[in-house]
Design a protein around this motif. Structure first.
Motif, mmCIF file in Angstrom:
data_model
loop_
_atom_site.group_PDB
_atom_site.id
_atom_site.type_symbol
_atom_site.label_atom_id
_atom_site.label_comp_id
_atom_site.label_asym_id
_atom_site.label_seq_id
_atom_site.Cartn_x
_atom_site.Cartn_y
_atom_site.Cartn_z
ATOM 1 N N ASN A 622 0.824 -1.214 0.000
ATOM 2 C CA ASN A 622 0.000 0.000 0.000
ATOM 3 C C ASN A 622 0.856 1.261 0.000
ATOM 4 N N TYR A 623 2.039 1.177 0.646
ATOM 5 C CA TYR A 623 2.780 2.408 0.907
ATOM 6 C C TYR A 623 4.253 2.385 0.500
ATOM 7 N N VAL A 624 4.817 1.250 0.129
ATOM 8 C CA VAL A 624 6.233 1.219 -0.259
ATOM 9 C C VAL A 624 6.328 1.300 -1.778
ATOM 10 N N THR A 625 6.912 2.409 -2.270
ATOM 11 C CA THR A 625 7.053 2.609 -3.724
ATOM 12 C C THR A 625 8.509 2.849 -4.114
ATOM 13 N N ASN A 626 9.430 2.717 -3.161
ATOM 14 C CA ASN A 626 10.855 2.956 -3.430
ATOM 15 C C ASN A 626 11.438 1.761 -4.189
ATOM 16 N N ILE A 627 12.013 2.004 -5.353
ATOM 17 C CA ILE A 627 12.475 0.926 -6.222
ATOM 18 C C ILE A 627 13.586 0.101 -5.578
ATOM 19 N N ASP A 628 14.486 0.755 -4.830
ATOM 20 C CA ASP A 628 15.574 0.025 -4.171
ATOM 21 C C ASP A 628 15.026 -0.928 -3.115
ATOM 22 N N LEU A 630 11.948 -2.189 -3.024
ATOM 23 C CA LEU A 630 11.206 -3.255 -3.702
ATOM 24 C C LEU A 630 12.168 -4.321 -4.225
ATOM 25 N N GLU A 631 13.269 -3.885 -4.807
ATOM 26 C CA GLU A 631 14.261 -4.815 -5.348
ATOM 27 C C GLU A 631 14.868 -5.672 -4.236
ATOM 28 N N GLU A 632 15.160 -5.026 -3.108
ATOM 29 C CA GLU A 632 15.768 -5.745 -1.988
ATOM 30 C C GLU A 632 14.814 -6.791 -1.418
ATOM 31 N N MET A 633 13.546 -6.402 -1.252
ATOM 32 C CA MET A 633 12.571 -7.337 -0.677
ATOM 33 C C MET A 633 12.300 -8.502 -1.642
ATOM 34 N N ALA A 634 12.290 -8.208 -2.965
ATOM 35 C CA ALA A 634 12.111 -9.284 -3.952
ATOM 36 C C ALA A 634 13.290 -10.252 -3.913
ATOM 37 N N LEU A 675 3.104 -10.373 -9.265
ATOM 38 C CA LEU A 675 2.217 -9.381 -9.867
ATOM 39 C C LEU A 675 2.137 -8.106 -9.018
ATOM 40 N N ALA A 676 2.085 -8.305 -7.707
ATOM 41 C CA ALA A 676 2.043 -7.150 -6.794
ATOM 42 C C ALA A 676 3.309 -6.318 -6.935
ATOM 43 N N MET A 677 4.451 -6.981 -7.050
ATOM 44 C CA MET A 677 5.729 -6.283 -7.226
ATOM 45 C C MET A 677 5.730 -5.479 -8.531
ATOM 46 N N GLU A 678 5.226 -6.093 -9.585
ATOM 47 C CA GLU A 678 5.185 -5.403 -10.875
ATOM 48 C C GLU A 678 4.290 -4.165 -10.799
ATOM 49 N N VAL A 681 6.135 -1.442 -8.834
ATOM 50 C CA VAL A 681 7.193 -0.769 -9.599
ATOM 51 C C VAL A 681 6.584 0.330 -10.471
ATOM 52 N N SER A 682 5.394 0.081 -11.004
ATOM 53 C CA SER A 682 4.738 1.088 -11.849
ATOM 54 C C SER A 682 4.300 2.316 -11.041
ATOM 55 N N ARG A 683 4.263 2.207 -9.691
ATOM 56 C CA ARG A 683 3.853 3.330 -8.823
ATOM 57 C C ARG A 683 5.031 4.174 -8.364
ATOM 58 N N CYS A 684 6.247 3.825 -8.815
ATOM 59 C CA CYS A 684 7.436 4.511 -8.289
ATOM 60 C C CYS A 684 7.447 6.012 -8.588
#
Length: 708
Positions: A622-628, A630-634, A675-678, A681-684
């Motif tokens: 809902n609230y994390v849009t930072n690309i770094d 997101l990449e780390e958590m993935a 899908l959620a990750m994708e 990423v579009s919300r960054c």
């Protein structure tokens, strides 16, 4: 024909000729005056002709004769009244200048007598005072007889008129016009108690004048040149006109200079310890500190005398510097929002070290981007928990852009604090100062409450500061305060309360106040994020206790501060030995602000997740849009990342159970996560401030429960 009839005939004849042949008319009247020297109408007609012709000298001689020979004639007093009005007015038109010139042709003795008698004809206190002032200024020898009497009559009139503010016409005339004439005339004998009374009245007036609220000024709009006033607290661009006075009479040049000059004169007349020439405020304060040490050793008479010297000298240094400080950090209190583009500043705990690393063991989890992080220097360890700011020498940080004259303002803050401390250092000093403050009703002065609050915060007396802030908020509510567009001045008390609660370790209350403030904010436009390598380096020095910061009271500055303060509150819970996924999740959300300053702390959070082997935070997407991030958590979910079990989707526990029953594997959950990750990423590109404000507002209950 009777004598009366002859006189009337001659006057009538002169009137008929005055427009056609003024010299013939004048000849008729000279003849009439020769025949009937005691007839008033003839002399008045002669005066009227000369006055209308604007012949100053001859009109003056005739007025002089009428004043001597016909002192009881109402028409004569009407003429004198018109002339004295011209002497008092600010107008410069031709008629007014003629009347002034006419008065100047009269002998000095007659001028004095005329003004005295004109004063007796006045029944309006203000008019009578202005008339007497004319007399005292033109004839200083009359000050001895009339000066003190005039001063007391003005003070009595002020009391009888029930004036709410000391800035009124009676006090202005007394302080600015009558008092200097009295105290500078050494033939006027004044008891020291009377001098202290007058100094007190002058101080109250000048301080109230320079801090007059913009709301009051707006009642009488006017224009003003920037060069009009040289006061450190110049009046606002709307001239304040005192009721009963003209615009010019209402303006006071150099009020502080006048007040300190009055202090000096009273000191000389009361036989205070002499001053050594022109001195700075710091010098005056230092001298008063020295004198105060010996107060107890003086006999009764000298004790009273030097106690008054310490109180009044220190008190004026205090008010001067407190006004200077408040005038700089919240100009709208004394200027109104129209005069200054500078935003108000609010004094808060400095949280610049909130992103500091907390002893990360970098060998636990190595990410492909970790080499970049490892190349950066480890910064100073966090001292968020330290609230030992009660020392005297706390540093107040301020950006030069926000406050160009910061060194002078902070020096004023320091001098005002030290003056306040001196005034409360001995019972006799405190008692006298408190008596003055009660009489002046200083507890209703919003600007003073603001200063006292900041001083108490500086001293680290946070409980007392919170009480003071409640008082400040109440005053702000009761007094119409001018706020600039986009300003948070009305909510500065809430912001400072949050800072104080945080400093005391009351994190839930701090967070509650922060969330209340965020409700009123408009999220600022997101600025391009700088990498740490691009950011200017600042020297960090070891600090004992905590520093303070003067922050612009705007959405752009306060919202980041609020987010930092929330981060500081949750940071302590997130990194304790006990597990608290909710707090850790909140920290990750908040670390997005001002990225990559918080990258080290984020890596610390990742390490903790790795130690736990799993992590649950259903608000992540809902609230994390930072690309770094997101990449780390993935990456954590991969084989190389440690195959950490992450529950970041809403109701993921139920989804796992559902997919296990239907498929026997968690492939569906993996697909949902991908899908959620994708989508994320579009919300960054979203405005991060809008996302974080939504986080604060939507999750308010959960955030507060997490700090219970």
């Amino acid at each position: 024909m009777s004598a009366q009839g002859d006189c009337e005939f001659l006057v009538k004849k002169a009137r008929e000729l005055v427009n056609q042949d003024p010299w013939a008319a004048k000849a008729w009247l000279i003849t009439a005056r020769t025949l009937y020297p005691t007839d008033f109408n003839i002399q008045y007609e002669m005066y009227t002709i000369e006055r209308n012709a604007e012949r100053t000298a001859s009109a003056g001689r005739l007025l002089y004769d009428m004043f001597l020979n016909f002192p009881d004639q109402p028409v004569v007093w009407h003429e004198i009244s018109v002339i004295t009005s011209a002497l008092r007015t600010d107008c410069q038109d031709k008629q007014t200048q003629f009347l002034r010139g006419l008065f100047e042709t009269l002998p000095g003795r007659i001028q004095c007598e005329m003004l005295l008698k004109a004063t007796e004809q006045c029944f309006n206190t203000l008019e009578k005072a202005e008339m007497l002032l004319l007399l005292l200024r033109r004839f200083p020898e009359t000050v001895v007889k009339h000066g003190v009497k005039l001063g007391e009559s003005l003070l009595d009139a002020e009391n009888m008129d029930n004036q709410e503010s000391p800035v009124n016409c009676f006090r202005k005339l007394f302080v600015c016009d009558v008092l200097p004439l009295i105290v500078n005339n050494h033939d006027v004998r004044l008891h020291s108690n009377l001098l202290y009374k007058y100094l007190n009245k002058a101080a109250e007036f000048y301080i109230s004048y320079v801090t007059k609220s913009p709301a009051a000024e707006a009642q009488h709009p006017g224009t003003q040149d920037a060069s009009d006033l040289k006061s450190p607290c110049k009046r606002s661009s709307q001239k304040y006109i005192i009721d009963g006075l003209t615009e010019k009479s209402s303006q006071i040049v150099d009020p502080w200079e006048r007040l300190f000059e009055m202090l000096s004169i009273v000191g000389i007349r009361c036989d205070w310890q002499p001053d050594k020439g022109a001195r700075s405020f710091a010098d005056i304060l230092h001298r008063m500190k020295d004198l105060s040490r010996y107060l107890s050793s003086f006999d009764n008479e000298n004790h009273v005398k030097y106690k008054n010297q310490v109180v009044y000298s220190t008190m004026l240094v205090f008010f001067k510097n407190a006004v200077q400080y408040v005038n700089s950090i919240q100009p709208s209190l004394v200027h109104g929002s129209s005069t200054s583009s500078q935003a108000s500043l609010v004094l808060l705990e400095d949280l610049s070290n909130v992103f500091d690393d907390v002893d990360i063991d970098r060998n636990k989890h190595i990410h492909k981007k970790r080499k970049l992080a490892e190349s950066r220097e480890k910064t100073m360890s966090s001292d968020d928990e330290e609230v030992s700011g009660k020392g005297r020498n706390r540093q107040v940080l301020v950006n030069k852009v926000d406050l160009p004259n910061s060194s002078e303002v902070l020096e004023s803050f320091k001098l005002a604090r030290e003056s306040w401390e001196l005034l409360h250092s001995q019972e006799t000093l405190e008692k006298e100062f408190s008596r003055i403050c009660v009489a002046w009703k200083t507890d209703t002065w919003l600007w003073l409450r603001l200063f006292l609050t900041d001083m108490i915060i500086y001293q680290g007396q946070y409980k007392k500061a919170i009480t003071s802030l409640h008082h400040l908020a109440a005053l702000q509510g009761s007094q119409q305060q001018v706020s600039s567009p986009g300003s948070l001045e009305q909510h500065r008390a809430l912001i400072q309360m949050a800072s104080c609660h945080f400093a005391m370790g009351e994190y839930r209350l701090a967070c509650e106040k922060v969330l209340d403030v965020i409700c009123y904010m408009v999220p600022p436009v997101q600025e391009s994020t700088k990498t740490q390598d691009d950011m200017p380096k600042m020297k960090t020095k070891f600090r004992k206790g905590s520093d303070l910061k003067l922050l612009p009271c705007t959405n752009k500055a306060v919202m980041p501060y609020c987010l930092q303060l929330m981060l500081a509150c949750f940071k302590l819970r997130a990194f304790t030995d006990s597990r608290d996924d909710l707090a850790l999740g909140h920290v990750i959300v908040l670390l997005q602000h001002d990225w990559p300053k918080g990258e080290n702390l984020f890596l610390k959070a990742v390490d903790k997740v790795c130690q736990q082997g799993n992590f649950q935070y259903e608000n992540f997407f809902n609230y994390v849009t930072n690309i770094d991030m997101l990449e780390e958590m993935a990456y954590l979910r991969t084989q190389d990342g440690g195959k950490i079990h992450l529950e970041l989707l809403p109701n993921q526990g139920m989804l796992i159970k559902h997919h296990t029953v239907t498929r026997g594997i968690t492939k569906g959950v993996k697909e949902d996560f991908r899908l959620a990750m994708e989508r994320q990423v579009s919300r960054c590109g979203e405005n991060l401030m809008v996302v974080l404000q939504r986080f604060c507002l939507n999750e308010k209950i959960i955030l507060l429960q997490g700090l219970v």
